[in-house]
Design a protein around this motif. Structure first.
Motif, PDB file in Angstrom:
ATOM      1  N   ARG A   1       0.842  -1.206   0.000  1.00 33.51           N
ATOM      2  CA  ARG A   1       0.000   0.000   0.000  1.00 33.51           C
ATOM      3  C   ARG A   1       0.875   1.254   0.000  1.00 33.51           C
ATOM      4  NH1 ARG A   1      -5.504  -0.379   2.077  1.00 33.51           N
ATOM      5  NH2 ARG A   1      -6.142  -2.549   2.116  1.00 33.51           N
ATOM      6  N   GLN A   2       1.921   1.237   0.808  1.00 31.61           N
ATOM      7  CA  GLN A   2       2.813   2.394   0.877  1.00 31.61           C
ATOM      8  C   GLN A   2       3.537   2.606  -0.445  1.00 31.61           C
ATOM      9  OE1 GLN A   2       5.173   1.229   4.259  1.00 31.61           O
ATOM     10  NE2 GLN A   2       3.771   2.155   5.743  1.00 31.61           N
ATOM     11  N   THR A   3       4.027   1.513  -1.034  1.00 30.31           N
ATOM     12  CA  THR A   3       4.710   1.615  -2.333  1.00 30.31           C
ATOM     13  C   THR A   3       3.753   2.095  -3.410  1.00 30.31           C
ATOM     14  OG1 THR A   3       6.235  -0.165  -1.723  1.00 30.31           O
ATOM     15  CG2 THR A   3       5.994   0.323  -4.073  1.00 30.31           C
ATOM     16  N   ASN A   4       2.526   1.615  -3.353  1.00 32.35           N
ATOM     17  CA  ASN A   4       1.503   1.973  -4.335  1.00 32.35           C
ATOM     18  C   ASN A   4       1.245   3.474  -4.364  1.00 32.35           C
ATOM     19  OD1 ASN A   4      -0.569   1.454  -6.249  1.00 32.35           O
ATOM     20  ND2 ASN A   4      -2.108   1.388  -4.636  1.00 32.35           N
ATOM     21  N   LEU A   5       1.408   4.145  -3.212  1.00 34.51           N
ATOM     22  CA  LEU A   5       1.059   5.561  -3.109  1.00 34.51           C
ATOM     23  C   LEU A   5       2.258   6.502  -3.120  1.00 34.51           C
ATOM     24  CD1 LEU A   5      -1.787   5.106  -0.545  1.00 34.51           C
ATOM     25  CD2 LEU A   5      -2.049   6.228  -2.745  1.00 34.51           C
TER      26      LEU A   5
ATOM     27  N   ASP B   1     -11.412  11.405   4.916  1.00 33.58           N
ATOM     28  CA  ASP B   1     -11.518  10.249   4.031  1.00 33.58           C
ATOM     29  C   ASP B   1     -12.636   9.345   4.530  1.00 33.58           C
ATOM     30  OD1 ASP B   1     -10.979   8.719   1.853  1.00 33.58           O
ATOM     31  OD2 ASP B   1      -9.083   7.893   2.560  1.00 33.58           O
ATOM     32  N   ASP B   2     -13.079   8.430   3.680  1.00 31.99           N
ATOM     33  CA  ASP B   2     -14.175   7.564   4.096  1.00 31.99           C
ATOM     34  C   ASP B   2     -13.705   6.420   4.990  1.00 31.99           C
ATOM     35  OD1 ASP B   2     -12.837   6.351   2.016  1.00 31.99           O
ATOM     36  OD2 ASP B   2     -14.620   5.776   0.898  1.00 31.99           O
ATOM     37  N   VAL B   3     -12.621   5.733   4.607  1.00 30.92           N
ATOM     38  CA  VAL B   3     -12.168   4.570   5.362  1.00 30.92           C
ATOM     39  C   VAL B   3     -10.654   4.617   5.549  1.00 30.92           C
ATOM     40  CG1 VAL B   3     -12.055   2.049   5.460  1.00 30.92           C
ATOM     41  CG2 VAL B   3     -14.050   3.160   4.442  1.00 30.92           C
TER      42      VAL B   3
ATOM     43  N   ALA C   1      -1.998   4.368   4.729  1.00 29.49           N
ATOM     44  CA  ALA C   1      -1.031   4.751   3.695  1.00 29.49           C
ATOM     45  C   ALA C   1      -1.491   5.971   2.899  1.00 29.49           C
ATOM     46  CB  ALA C   1      -0.784   3.573   2.755  1.00 29.49           C
ATOM     47  N   THR C   2      -2.771   6.021   2.552  1.00 27.72           N
ATOM     48  CA  THR C   2      -3.287   7.154   1.777  1.00 27.72           C
ATOM     49  C   THR C   2      -3.226   8.441   2.588  1.00 27.72           C
ATOM     50  OG1 THR C   2      -4.791   5.662   0.595  1.00 27.72           O
ATOM     51  CG2 THR C   2      -5.249   8.025   0.462  1.00 27.72           C
ATOM     52  N   LEU C   3      -3.649   8.373   3.837  1.00 25.96           N
ATOM     53  CA  LEU C   3      -3.605   9.555   4.700  1.00 25.96           C
ATOM     54  C   LEU C   3      -2.172   9.990   4.974  1.00 25.96           C
ATOM     55  CD1 LEU C   3      -6.428   8.467   7.162  1.00 25.96           C
ATOM     56  CD2 LEU C   3      -6.525  10.421   5.602  1.00 25.96           C
TER      57      LEU C   3
END
Length: 254
Positions: free
Chosen positions: A191-195, A218-220, A225-227
Motif C-alpha cells: 500500500r505504501q509503495t503503491n502511493l 476520508d471515508d475509510v 497509507a493514503t492519509l
C-alpha cells in the motif's frame, strides 16, 4: 404586512408542509428503511449493529480502546507499531456491520442522501481536532476514477462537514498525480509503495494551508497509507498542523 408576520407565516407553512410530507413519506432508517420517529437516524436494530468509536479512543486513528484514559494520550497497538505522520486522528465508527454497509452505500451505491447525517457524525468525531483557522480538505480521486464514479465521496463529506462548522473548505487541495491500483488486498508495504509520489498539493492551492492547520477527510482508513501520503504533501506545503478524520476505521472492536 410586516416582515415579522411574513416570517412567522412562512415558518408555519413549512412546518405544515413537513408534517404533510411525513404523513405520506414517514422518516426511514438510513440503513434498512424501517419507519422511524425522526429523520436521518438508525433504527434500534441497525444502531446495535454499528460499532461507534465512543469513549476512550486512540489519539492517532480514533479506534475505540478499552478502559479509561485518565487524561493521558493513548494509541492503539497498530499506531504504536506504525507511528502516524499526522498529529491527531478520529473516526466515527468501525468498518463492520451497519457501518460498513453505510460506507459502501455512499461509495458505490449512489446514496448521496447519506451525506448530511454522516457529516453530522463526522462533525461530532472531528470536534476536538478543529480550530477556527482549520482548513478542511478531502483525499482526492484520480480523474479517471472520478469520471467512472461521478463523485468523490470524501469531498462530499468534507464539504458538508465544513459547512456545519463554518470552516474553510478546499475540495481540490490535493491532486492525484497518477492512477494507482486499488489498495484492497494489498499488504501494508505494498500500500505504501503503491502511493509513493501519487498525492501532491495543487500548486494553485498551496498558499491556502501555508502556516495553517489542516483536517484531512476520508471515508475509510485501513493501513493509513493514503492519509500518510496526503499528510506528507501537506507538511511539505507548510501546513502547521495536520489532523485526519474518517468515517470508518478497519480494526477489531476492543
Amino acid at each position: 404586512m410586516s416582515g415579522t408576520i411574513l416570517t412567522a407565516l412562512r415558518a408555519r407553512m413549512l412546518a405544515v408542509g413537513t408534517i404533510g410530507l411525513r404523513a405520506v413519506f414517514p422518516p426511514l432508517c438510513i440503513a434498512c428503511d424501517t419507519e422511524m420517529g425522526s429523520e436521518s437516524g438508525l433504527c434500534p436494530a441497525c444502531w446495535a449493529e454499528t460499532e461507534f468509536a465512543r469513549g476512550t479512543s486512540c489519539d492517532s486513528c480514533g479506534v475505540p480502546l478499552p478502559g479509561a484514559s485518565d487524561g493521558q494520550t493513548l494509541r492503539c497497538d497498530d499506531c504504536l507499531v506504525h507511528p502516524r505522520l499526522w498529529d491527531q486522528g478520529r473516526t466515527v465508527m468501525l468498518y463492520s456491520g451497519t457501518g460498513r454497509q453505510l460506507v459502501l452505500a455512499l461509495k458505490h451505491g449512489d446514496r448521496l442522501d447519506l451525506v448530511p447525517p454522516l457529516a453530522r457524525w463526522l462533525a461530532q468525531a472531528a470536534a476536538p481536532l478543529l480550530g477556527p483557522d482549520t482548513v478542511i480538505a478531502p483525499i482526492p480521486l484520480h480523474r479517471w476514477r472520478l469520471i467512472r464514479r461521478r463523485y468523490n465521496q470524501a469531498a462530499l463529506l468534507s464539504r458538508a462537514l465544513a459547512r456545519l462548522g463554518g470552516h474553510a473548505h478546499c475540495a481540490d487541495l490535493f491532486t492525484r498525480l497518477r492512477a494507482t491500483p486499488r489498495q484492497k488486498g494489498l499488504t501494508r508495504p505494498e500500500r505504501q509503495t503503491n502511493l509513493e509520489g501519487a498525492i501532491a498539493i495543487s500548486a494553485k492551492r498551496a498558499a491556502l494551508i501555508d502556516g495553517r492547520p489542516l483536517l484531512i477527510v476520508d471515508d475509510v482508513m485501513t493501513s493509513g497509507a493514503t492519509l500518510s501520503a496526503a499528510t506528507r504533501a501537506a507538511r511539505e506545503a507548510g501546513a502547521s498542523r495536520v489532523c485526519v478524520v474518517t468515517l470508518a476505521r478497519v480494526a477489531k472492536a476492543p
